[in-house]
Design an enzyme around this catalytic site. Structure first.
Site, PDB file in Angstrom:
ATOM      1  N   CYS A 134       0.779  -1.130   0.018  1.00 11.42           N
ATOM      2  CA  CYS A 134      -0.109  -0.074   0.074  1.00 11.42           C
ATOM      3  C   CYS A 134       0.900   1.204   0.035  1.00 11.42           C
ATOM      4  O   CYS A 134       1.586   1.760   1.142  1.00 11.42           O
ATOM      5  CB  CYS A 134      -0.739  -0.084   1.354  1.00 11.42           C
ATOM      6  SG  CYS A 134      -1.968   1.425   1.245  1.00 11.42           S
ATOM      7  N   CYS A 160      -0.350   4.119   2.139  1.00 13.38           N
ATOM      8  CA  CYS A 160      -0.411   3.766   3.563  1.00 13.38           C
ATOM      9  C   CYS A 160       1.124   3.825   4.196  1.00 13.38           C
ATOM     10  O   CYS A 160       1.472   4.661   5.201  1.00 13.38           O
ATOM     11  CB  CYS A 160      -0.666   2.371   3.912  1.00 13.38           C
ATOM     12  SG  CYS A 160      -2.130   1.815   3.600  1.00 13.38           S
ATOM     13  N   ASP A 161       2.171   3.519   3.452  1.00 15.80           N
ATOM     14  CA  ASP A 161       3.678   3.449   3.633  1.00 15.80           C
ATOM     15  C   ASP A 161       4.401   4.564   3.125  1.00 15.80           C
ATOM     16  O   ASP A 161       5.837   4.329   3.383  1.00 15.80           O
ATOM     17  CB  ASP A 161       4.130   2.187   3.650  1.00 15.80           C
ATOM     18  CG  ASP A 161       3.079   1.077   4.741  1.00 15.80           C
ATOM     19  OD1 ASP A 161       2.495   1.728   5.719  1.00 15.80           O
ATOM     20  OD2 ASP A 161       3.140   0.057   4.396  1.00 15.80           O
TER      21      ASP A 161
END
Length: 303
Positions: free
Chosen positions: A132, A135-136
């Site tokens: 992701c 997300c990261d």
């Protein structure tokens, strides 16, 4: 006994909950993770009618709140077993022991990201390997990142990371991307994006964190690629194993259902990315949810 049990709280499941409640049906929605599905990881949605620029999280949260406001009940637990029939009623059991009886079922279980299956993949997940980018990606600001994949998600990830990282490689096993041309053009407009076409990731390297990967070309030669991060976007896997004895699945594991969202089992419907279909987008998931909910509501009333 509920009129409808909905398995999954992504766009299809939440839309189904809204339509079912508006039809007067009692509804319980089961979700093993956070409501919203894969879309919560998307920073910006540009192709959903009427909501240009909305973030995936905002969109999913509003959909969840709307379903709650209409009176849908939620159980945040994963369904592990489904038994029964339309004539006798269906019984759902969750991992933590919740049991629910329902007249009809809507499967809206969605999909999950496909893993590479390489040695070290689990070891370095969270230490350089991610599935992701939104997300990261922020963890690798100013660093080098690589994206593995050639579809819309991979290309979107590369474009997103180009705004954060100093250098982004996108690796794809074919000689051209499968993503929409508009998305590819947007990605290639970033001068810090470099393509690695006709390559696959064949090995992972690192110490306490990822330091690089080995790429293998279609003609068999290897190339070492130093990178701080590898974002994997090589496809999706339907999460339908629990329904193997309930409905027919195709060879890829998708629930076989027609445009009316009807499956091989009377009283069981499938909506969204988990079913056989040509286009998997938010708008088609929402449409499936509405179609399935109307049909299930009618059936649960004996119609």
């Amino acid at each position: 006994m509920k009129d409808i049990a909905i398995i999954g709280a992504g766009t299809a499941g939440l839309t189904a909950a809204i339509y079912a409640r508006r039809a007067g049906s009692s509804v319980t929605v089961f979700e093993g993770e956070a409501p919203g599905g894969q879309i919560i990881n998307t920073p910006e949605i540009d192709n959903f009618p009427g909501l240009p620029g909305v973030s995936g999280y905002e969109y999913a949260n509003k959909l969840f709140e709307q379903a709650q406001a209409f009176g849908a009940e939620f159980v945040f637990d994963k369904v592990k077993k489904v038994e029964g029939s339309l004539e006798e009623g269906f019984v759902l059991t969750t991992e933590y022991g919740t049991v629910c009886e329902a007249k009809t079922i809507i499967i809206a279980s969605g999909v999950k990201r496909r893993e590479m299956g390489l040695a070290g993949e689990q070891e370095y997940t969270g230490r350089g390997i991610s599935y992701c980018a939104t997300c990261d990606g922020a963890f690798f600001k100013g660093k080098t990142a690589a994206v593995f994949g050639g579809g819309n998600t991979a290309v979107e990830d590369a474009a997103y990371l180009a705004n954060i990282c100093k250098k982004v490689y996108i690796i794809h096993r074919r000689n051209e991307f499968r993503a929409n041309k508009a998305l590819v053009d947007e990605m290639l407009a970033h001068d810090n994006v470099e393509t690695k076409l006709s390559f696959t990731v064949s090995a992972i390297h690192g110490d306490d964190k990822l330091t690089g990967v080995t790429l293998t070309s279609v003609d068999g030669h290897d190339e070492e690629l130093p990178t701080d991060a590898l974002f994997v976007a090589i496809g999706l896997i339907p999460e339908n194993g629990v329904f193997l004895q309930l409905v027919d699945l195709d060879d890829a594991g998708y629930v076989i259902a027609d445009e009316n969202c009807e499956t091989s089992t009377p009283g069981v419907f499938a909506a969204g990315d988990c079913r056989t279909k040509d286009v998997r987008q938010l708008v088609t998931a929402a449409a499936d949810g509405a179609v399935a909910a109307v049909a299930a509501s009618r059936l649960s009333r004996g119609g």
